[in-house]
Design an enzyme around this catalytic site. Structure first.
Site, PDB file in Angstrom:
ATOM      1  N   ASP A  28       2.881  -4.520   8.242  1.00  0.00           N
ATOM      2  CA  ASP A  28       1.688  -3.690   8.117  1.00  0.00           C
ATOM      3  C   ASP A  28       0.476  -4.634   8.173  1.00  0.00           C
ATOM      4  OD1 ASP A  28      -0.555  -2.441   7.094  1.00  0.00           O
ATOM      5  OD2 ASP A  28       0.420  -1.731   5.261  1.00  0.00           O
TER       6      ASP A  28
ATOM      7  N   HIS B 287       0.873  -1.179   0.000  1.00  0.00           N
ATOM      8  CA  HIS B 287       0.000   0.000   0.000  1.00  0.00           C
ATOM      9  C   HIS B 287       0.912   1.233   0.000  1.00  0.00           C
ATOM     10  CE1 HIS B 287      -2.849   2.907   1.782  1.00  0.00           C
ATOM     11  NE2 HIS B 287      -3.816   2.057   1.555  1.00  0.00           N
TER      12      HIS B 287
ATOM     13  N   CYS C 170      -4.535   2.237  -3.914  1.00  0.00           N
ATOM     14  CA  CYS C 170      -3.326   2.764  -3.233  1.00  0.00           C
ATOM     15  C   CYS C 170      -2.139   1.837  -3.433  1.00  0.00           C
ATOM     16  CB  CYS C 170      -3.564   2.983  -1.738  1.00  0.00           C
ATOM     17  SG  CYS C 170      -4.842   4.155  -1.371  1.00  0.00           S
TER      18      CYS C 170
ATOM     19  N   GLN D 242      -4.624  -4.784   6.754  1.00  0.00           N
ATOM     20  CA  GLN D 242      -5.594  -5.597   6.022  1.00  0.00           C
ATOM     21  C   GLN D 242      -5.824  -6.945   6.699  1.00  0.00           C
ATOM     22  OE1 GLN D 242      -8.434  -5.580   3.701  1.00  0.00           O
ATOM     23  NE2 GLN D 242      -7.007  -3.918   3.314  1.00  0.00           N
TER      24      GLN D 242
ATOM     25  N   LYS E 256     -10.807  -0.909   9.931  1.00  0.00           N
ATOM     26  CA  LYS E 256     -10.962  -2.063   9.036  1.00  0.00           C
ATOM     27  C   LYS E 256     -11.417  -3.304   9.782  1.00  0.00           C
ATOM     28  CE  LYS E 256      -8.015  -0.362   5.417  1.00  0.00           C
ATOM     29  NZ  LYS E 256      -6.698  -0.362   4.776  1.00  0.00           N
TER      30      LYS E 256
HETATM   31  C1  PLP Z   1      -5.776   0.404   4.633  1.00  0.00           C
HETATM   32  C2  PLP Z   1      -4.374   0.031   4.545  1.00  0.00           C
HETATM   33  C3  PLP Z   1      -3.361   0.913   4.945  1.00  0.00           C
HETATM   34  C4  PLP Z   1      -3.644   2.313   5.395  1.00  0.00           C
HETATM   35  O1  PLP Z   1      -4.425   2.325   6.550  1.00  0.00           O
HETATM   36  P1  PLP Z   1      -5.062   3.676   7.082  1.00  0.00           P
HETATM   37  O2  PLP Z   1      -6.123   3.222   8.009  1.00  0.00           O
HETATM   38  O3  PLP Z   1      -5.602   4.422   5.890  1.00  0.00           O
HETATM   39  O4  PLP Z   1      -3.980   4.442   7.760  1.00  0.00           O
HETATM   40  C5  PLP Z   1      -2.065   0.471   4.869  1.00  0.00           C
HETATM   41  N1  PLP Z   1      -1.762  -0.765   4.453  1.00  0.00           N
HETATM   42  C6  PLP Z   1      -2.698  -1.646   4.075  1.00  0.00           C
HETATM   43  C7  PLP Z   1      -2.296  -3.019   3.639  1.00  0.00           C
HETATM   44  C8  PLP Z   1      -4.042  -1.277   4.105  1.00  0.00           C
HETATM   45  O5  PLP Z   1      -4.967  -2.148   3.720  1.00  0.00           O
END
Ligand code: PLP
Length: 412
Positions: free
Chosen positions: A206, A129, A370, A209, A232
């Protein structure tokens, strides 16, 4: 094609009643919400927690001696404790409240400015992302470190053989997502963490997701940093966490200066507060943090095993049905994936499909998600992405399939 008789691990209809928004109509049709990878919907328990805070004990935290302030502080710190238990973190001070994953990643990237030196290497992957690319690019620009990109195969899986070759004594940081938001690939993070640690480098995962689908055990993973966004996973927007091992969080300098993060301030010198407050300058999203705790309670009551089992059934069913449409290609066909399907139909722009299905009440995402470098890898402008949550139904997938077929008919 309806699959009324599929045995599901819970009663989806009763779960749907917890989500007020799921009973609304869009463009005259019942809402079919399949954009869960962008943000999930919120159960009443979470909405109620926000209302309860503002109605009954709204006050600033960690400061006042008065009753409301103590109630708010207790509730906020209890939420941190719930998060600690959920992610199996050793100490609650290793959990930093942030505004979300983007904030959490920037906090770490900014801290590494004082650690990295010219020629050091940071490895990201092709699956990332933008919020797990750009902060590292900025870090490398300001330190002279080198950004290396781990490639993927056509299925959308990380090239792990290549990874072993890329990691060297120069590697200082490896940053990879747990699950790709654009393709749904579940990455082999256990292996990535082991290989990286063997090379003496740190790993940031990260988890934005992943956390809606998987309950990660951060001690077992032995990861250095892990990030997550509440929105999320049924929580509110504007709140998330950074997990960091104490040894790392002690090493990194504060990200922002301000109230809350200090021990003592004079014009000559300021001493910083202990963890986690060192990284929590200013008034946080108090209601959001408390409601995040409630969201975790809600998800755990259903159970992540059951959630994963059901979402996998939805994924299988939707994949089979979509592949029956001629000219449709799915991007992200790895063995290990979650309930995200990115697809295109030959000769049709994803945006046009998104627009037509929206007219029928269906929310899907279209575009680059993104993840422009990933779209470049496949040489496409974007995809249509349908992402499923535990409150989606087989019937909704039928509605989607019918709508996509209709869109195809209209556009060719
Ligand atoms: C949504 C997402 C982000 C960004 O998260 P935010 O809540 O917008 O800060 C980063 N990495 C992944 C894999 C995502 O799905």
């Amino acid at each position: 094609m309806m699959t009324e008789n599929k045995s599901t691990p819970f009663d989806v209809e009763s779960i749907r009643k917890d989500f007020p928004i799921l009973s609304r109509k869009v463009n005259g049709y019942p809402l079919v919400y399949l954009d869960n990878a962008a943000t999930s919907q919120k159960p009443l328990a979470v909405i109620d927690a926000l209302v309860d805070y503002y109605s009954n004990y709204n006050a600033n935290i960690h400061r006042g001696v008065h009753t409301l302030s103590q109630e708010a502080t207790d509730a906020y710190e209890q939420a941190r404790e719930k998060i600690r238990v959920h992610f199996n973190v050793r100490q609650s001070k290793e959990i930093i409240f942030t505004s979300g994953t983007t904030h959490a990643i920037n906090l770490v990237a900014s801290g590494f400015r004082s650690i990295l030196q010219k020629g050091d290497e940071v490895i990201v992957s092709t699956l990332e992302h933008h919020s797990n690319i750009v902060p590292w690019q900025m870090l490398c620009e300001s330190t002279g470190a080198v950004l290396k990109v781990l490639p993927i195969n056509q299925e959308g899986e990380l090239e792990m053989n290549e990874f072993s070759r890329m990691v060297s004594p120069k590697t200082k940081l490896v940053v990879v997502n747990h699950i790709s938001n654009a393709l749904g690939t579940i990455n082999p993070i256990e292996e990535i963490i082991k290989i990286t640690h063997n090379a003496g480098a740190a790993v940031l995962i990260d988890g934005a997701q992943a956390c809606a689908h998987i309950k990660p055990d951060l001690q077992a993973l032995d990861v250095d940093f892990y990030t997550c966004s509440a929105h999320k996973m049924c929580g509110p927007t504007g709140v998330g966490i950074l997990f960091g091992k104490e040894e790392w969080l002690s090493k990194l300098p504060p990200y922002q200066g301000g109230g809350e993060m200090i021990k003592e301030v004079t014009y000559e010198k300021t001493t910083y507060a202990d963890l986690p407050h060192k990284f929590e300058a200013g008034t946080p999203n108090i209601a959001g943090g408390i409601a995040y705790g409630v969201a975790l309670d809600y998800l755990n009551k259903i159970g992540f095993d059951k959630i994963a089992q059901y979402e996998n059934q939805l994924l299988q069913y939707a994949t089979e049905q979509l592949l029956e449409i001629e000219g449709l290609r799915i991007f992200g066909t790895g063995k290990n994936k979650t309930s995200v399907i990115s697809f295109n139909i030959q000769g049709i722009h994803p945006y046009d499909i998104g627009t037509i299905v929206d007219k029928l009440g269906i929310a899907v995402r279209t575009g680059h998600h993104c993840a422009q470098p990933l779209m470049d890898f496949y040489n496409i402008p974007g995809t249509v992405r349908a992402s499923f949550a535990f409150y989606n139904t087989f019937h909704e997938i039928d509605v989607l399939i019918k709508a996509v077929k209709k869109a195809k008919q209209m556009l060719t």
